[in-house]
Motif scaffolding. Structure first.
Motif, PDB file in Angstrom:
ATOM      1  N   ILE A 187       6.465   7.817 -14.330  1.00  0.00           N
ATOM      2  CA  ILE A 187       6.163   6.650 -13.507  1.00  0.00           C
ATOM      3  C   ILE A 187       4.986   6.900 -12.582  1.00  0.00           C
ATOM      4  N   ASP A 188       4.101   5.926 -12.515  1.00  0.00           N
ATOM      5  CA  ASP A 188       2.993   5.932 -11.562  1.00  0.00           C
ATOM      6  C   ASP A 188       3.024   4.611 -10.805  1.00  0.00           C
ATOM      7  N   TYR A 189       2.262   4.521  -9.754  1.00  0.00           N
ATOM      8  CA  TYR A 189       2.203   3.292  -8.953  1.00  0.00           C
ATOM      9  C   TYR A 189       0.748   2.978  -8.629  1.00  0.00           C
ATOM     10  N   ILE A 190       0.381   1.705  -8.782  1.00  0.00           N
ATOM     11  CA  ILE A 190      -0.956   1.232  -8.426  1.00  0.00           C
ATOM     12  C   ILE A 190      -0.796  -0.018  -7.578  1.00  0.00           C
ATOM     13  N   GLN A 191      -1.484  -0.037  -6.449  1.00  0.00           N
ATOM     14  CA  GLN A 191      -1.478  -1.244  -5.624  1.00  0.00           C
ATOM     15  C   GLN A 191      -2.403  -2.280  -6.251  1.00  0.00           C
ATOM     16  N   ILE A 192      -1.861  -3.464  -6.505  1.00  0.00           N
ATOM     17  CA  ILE A 192      -2.662  -4.557  -7.066  1.00  0.00           C
ATOM     18  C   ILE A 192      -2.352  -5.832  -6.303  1.00  0.00           C
ATOM     19  N   ASP A 193      -3.364  -6.382  -5.696  1.00  0.00           N
ATOM     20  CA  ASP A 193      -3.303  -7.734  -5.155  1.00  0.00           C
ATOM     21  C   ASP A 193      -3.907  -8.633  -6.225  1.00  0.00           C
ATOM     22  N   VAL A 194      -3.104  -9.499  -6.807  1.00  0.00           N
ATOM     23  CA  VAL A 194      -3.578 -10.272  -7.962  1.00  0.00           C
ATOM     24  C   VAL A 194      -4.734 -11.198  -7.617  1.00  0.00           C
TER      25      VAL A 194
ATOM     26  N   ALA B 149       0.848  -1.193   0.000  1.00  0.00           N
ATOM     27  CA  ALA B 149       0.000   0.000   0.000  1.00  0.00           C
ATOM     28  C   ALA B 149       0.885   1.245   0.000  1.00  0.00           C
ATOM     29  N   LEU B 150       1.365   1.631  -1.174  1.00  0.00           N
ATOM     30  CA  LEU B 150       2.253   2.767  -1.316  1.00  0.00           C
ATOM     31  C   LEU B 150       1.565   3.874  -2.102  1.00  0.00           C
ATOM     32  N   THR B 151       1.877   5.111  -1.759  1.00  0.00           N
ATOM     33  CA  THR B 151       1.495   6.210  -2.623  1.00  0.00           C
ATOM     34  C   THR B 151       2.532   6.337  -3.740  1.00  0.00           C
ATOM     35  N   ARG B 152       2.185   7.137  -4.732  1.00  0.00           N
ATOM     36  CA  ARG B 152       3.168   7.375  -5.798  1.00  0.00           C
ATOM     37  C   ARG B 152       4.436   7.988  -5.216  1.00  0.00           C
ATOM     38  N   ALA B 153       4.280   8.925  -4.284  1.00  0.00           N
ATOM     39  CA  ALA B 153       5.438   9.569  -3.659  1.00  0.00           C
ATOM     40  C   ALA B 153       6.286   8.556  -2.887  1.00  0.00           C
ATOM     41  N   ASP B 154       5.632   7.607  -2.210  1.00  0.00           N
ATOM     42  CA  ASP B 154       6.373   6.556  -1.499  1.00  0.00           C
ATOM     43  C   ASP B 154       7.217   5.746  -2.473  1.00  0.00           C
ATOM     44  N   TYR B 155       6.604   5.369  -3.590  1.00  0.00           N
ATOM     45  CA  TYR B 155       7.301   4.524  -4.554  1.00  0.00           C
ATOM     46  C   TYR B 155       8.473   5.271  -5.183  1.00  0.00           C
ATOM     47  N   LEU B 156       8.229   6.520  -5.579  1.00  0.00           N
ATOM     48  CA  LEU B 156       9.317   7.292  -6.182  1.00  0.00           C
ATOM     49  C   LEU B 156      10.433   7.537  -5.176  1.00  0.00           C
ATOM     50  N   GLY B 157      10.094   7.690  -3.914  1.00  0.00           N
ATOM     51  CA  GLY B 157      11.121   7.837  -2.887  1.00  0.00           C
ATOM     52  C   GLY B 157      11.982   6.591  -2.782  1.00  0.00           C
ATOM     53  N   ALA B 158      11.349   5.424  -2.885  1.00  0.00           N
ATOM     54  CA  ALA B 158      12.115   4.173  -2.850  1.00  0.00           C
ATOM     55  C   ALA B 158      13.046   4.075  -4.053  1.00  0.00           C
ATOM     56  N   LEU B 159      12.586   4.514  -5.227  1.00  0.00           N
ATOM     57  CA  LEU B 159      13.447   4.502  -6.407  1.00  0.00           C
ATOM     58  C   LEU B 159      14.613   5.465  -6.243  1.00  0.00           C
ATOM     59  N   GLU B 160      14.347   6.597  -5.628  1.00  0.00           N
ATOM     60  CA  GLU B 160      15.409   7.576  -5.373  1.00  0.00           C
ATOM     61  C   GLU B 160      16.520   6.964  -4.533  1.00  0.00           C
ATOM     62  N   ARG B 161      16.145   6.170  -3.548  1.00  0.00           N
ATOM     63  CA  ARG B 161      17.129   5.578  -2.651  1.00  0.00           C
ATOM     64  C   ARG B 161      17.780   4.324  -3.228  1.00  0.00           C
TER      65      ARG B 161
END
Length: 484
Positions: A81-88, A48-60
């Motif tokens: 880049i965008d991020y969507i939470q998906i539980d398959v 459960a990440l926001t787009r900002a959370d995901y981009l922050g992880a990529l930054e690091r």
């Protein structure tokens, strides 16, 4: 030349493959202007990440490892880049994904399944449910595609219910390497070599993919897979096909894949007696790699203490056709080996009459060495007269170092393959019948190993594998490249 407009969905976007290979490859393509300005990347994951959370992880985690990542081109890249939470296992995320892709109406949509293979069917089923299986959608399947022929065919059949074969891209990143593609140019573009590329002139062929790494954080996965499934069934057999195939009628994708399939069908079957005599399986023990002590396989996290999973494989294979009859193909792969190297070594027959004194009793005479990694190069080893009053031969080589001969950056394997997917080029991807035939050849080896009372042969980490591997070649009057 930029790609067409596209949406690329990375299932498993929070995983190791996406962060270590896929996103860096897409960044490189973006930096060099190969991606359409309107191309978008949608990463998905169960977290459960926001787009900002995901981009922050990529930054690091991603940006520090990139070459040429300036502030401006990095910001331009992550704007895609965008991020969507998906539980398959649930439908809501797929509905959100379909809505997001509908916003752009890009002419090409790529769904890269960088997940465990058992999720492929569920993901494809959900993509079809929300209408993301139209002809403009392409799905990329990562290896290993199944555990054996039956499971592989089950996955392929399931995916094939929702996508046409022309929409399915089974990726093997070794086929994207510049030097692998150069195999066709070397063979079919040079009058010098093509007449020699046959049993009358070639004594044996070696194909090696050696790794210094152990199982890292993939212990549980690797213990269920092993080196034969992980490396031989796909990478090594694909390289064998590129070396051995007949000239295709054209450079059309199916013309090339038809010839590779013929080689897989011509491989001599590995019956139980053949698998026992012509294969070696090993498992690394504690040792040292690059001067640093490393644990043995059985001490790695996630590995059962009584595991019989192989981390090393050596195989003598033969191709039953007119061009290659009687020529041994030696395949080798392993973890925790002496160095990281991937190469193809073509050893030619000696001259029929030894006019000159031999420099070495076991001299290889003439060899073509095609290095795939860590650096890409092609080297033709020859014997020449050593300067002086006497006629003494010494070995030297004609070298083509790609980094020296071709200045500027060359696209990496994943970058090239991702661009091919966006552009709709299937030639460097495995067709279903290719993959099935590779499993058919590997299956008897797996079955034979399962019946053997002996465990894999031990070898010390930081070496070139068990001694039985060298003996396999010596029985055929050969030696591994590094042992010559």
């Amino acid at each position: 030349m930029p790609t067409p407009d596209f949406d690329m969905v990375l299932f498993g976007g929070t995983g190791d493959l996406a962060k270590r290979k896929l996103l860096p490859a897409l960044f490189d393509a973006h930096r060099d202007g190969h991606l359409s300005a309107r191309g978008r990347i949608v990463a998905t994951g169960s977290q459960a990440l926001t787009r900002a959370d995901y981009l922050g992880a990529l930054e690091r985690q991603v940006r520090p490892k990139l070459d040429g990542a300036t502030e401006s081109n990095w910001l331009e890249f992550i704007a895609r880049i965008d991020y969507i939470q998906i539980d398959v296992r649930e439908t809501g995320g797929f509905d959100a994904l379909a809505a997001r892709l509908a916003e752009s109406a890009a002419p090409v949509a790529v769904c890269y399944l960088a997940t465990a293979p058992h999720l492929f069917t569920t993901i494809c089923e959900q993509l079809a449910r929300v209408g993301l299986n139209t002809p403009n959608v392409r799905v990329v399947l990562e290896k290993p595609l199944g555990h054996d022929l039956t499971s592989s065919e089950t996955i392929n059949t399931s995916v094939g219910r929702f996508f046409d074969e022309t929409q399915i891209y089974r990726i093997d990143h070794y086929l994207g390497k510049e030097s692998v593609q150069n195999l066709m140019a070397i063979r079919f573009g040079n009058a010098l070599l093509e007449p020699l590329w046959r049993r009358e002139w070639i004594r044996d062929v070696q194909i090696t993919i050696a790794e210094e790494l152990g199982v890292e954080q993939r212990g549980d996965f690797y213990d269920r897979t092993g080196a034969l499934r992980d490396m031989v069934q796909n990478h090594l057999l694909q390289l064998l096909c590129m070396v051995a195939m007949e000239p295709p009628a054209s450079l059309e994708e199916d013309a090339i894949r038809d010839e590779k399939l013929k080689i897989l069908k011509a491989l001599k079957p590995m019956h139980a007696a053949d698998a026992t005599a012509n294969t070696v399986r090993g498992q690394y023990r504690a040792g040292a790699v690059a001067g640093q002590p490393v644990a043995g396989y059985l001490e790695e996290d996630g590995i059962a203490l009584d595991s019989r999973t192989e981390t090393f494989v050596a195989i003598k294979a033969e191709i039953a056709n007119w061009r290659w009859a009687g020529v041994p193909f030696f395949l080798r792969t392993g973890k925790r080996m002496a160095s990281r190297v991937a190469e193809i070594v073509i050893r030619f027959h000696d001259v029929p009459h030894a006019l000159f004194p031999r420099p070495l009793a076991q001299s290889p005479q003439n060899r073509l060495v095609i290095r795939l990694q860590p650096e890409e190069s092609i080297r033709l080893e020859l014997l020449v007269k050593q300067p002086g009053d006497t006629v003494e031969l010494r070995q030297t080589s004609l070298d083509l170092d790609f980094s020296e001969s071709f200045k500027g950056r060359r696209a990496g394997a994943y970058e090239r393959l991702l661009l091919d997917v966006i552009r709709g080029k299937l030639g460097l991807f495995m067709r279903r019948d290719e993959q099935a035939q590779a499993w058919r050849w590997v299956a008897p080896i797996l079955d034979t190993w399962a019946t053997l009372p002996q465990p894999p042969k031990p070898y010390t980490a930081g070496t070139w594998g068990p001694a039985a591997s060298s003996a396999l070649l010596s029985r055929n009057g050969a030696a591994w490249h590094e042992e010559v």
